[in-house]
Design a protein around this motif. Structure first.
Motif: not given
Length: 109
Positions: A23-25, A27, A20-21
């Motif tokens: 992917f957030h970075k 995106a 998740r971390e």
């Protein structure tokens, strides 16, 4: 319009939070990808993750899934991703309250 479903098995050291971390970075980096309409970053309890991409043209998708992107996936996840390309015939979009029907693109070439 083309949809690509891209999947790869996560190595044991990449858990839900790490995925998740990451992917957030990354995106925002997809804002300028040629021909990309949207990307959904996805994760599953089965240990697989990836993306569902919406493309304007199949050539843009195929060009993207080579070179630096592919090398980065192999380096990070230790495998080549599974990539399935689909031609979109129609879209029902309930957020906009519309239905779109598309002409042939891939099959007519």
């Amino acid at each position: 319009m083309i949809i690509a479903v891209v999947r790869y098995k996560l190595p044991p050291q990449i858990d839900y939070a790490a995925c998740r971390e990451h992917f957030h970075k990354i995106a925002p980096n997809f804002r300028e990808v040629k021909g990309l309409i949207s990307k959904h970053f996805v994760w599953s309890e089965s240990g697989w993750a990836g993306g569902v991409y919406q493309w304007e043209r199949v050539d843009d998708a195929k060009a993207f899934y080579t070179g630096p992107w592919l090398e980065g996936i192999i380096r990070r996840y230790g495998m080549k991703p599974q990539i399935d390309l689909y031609e979109v015939f129609a879209v029902t979009d309930n957020t906009c309250g519309k239905v779109e029907l598309f002409k042939e693109t891939v099959a007519s070439k």
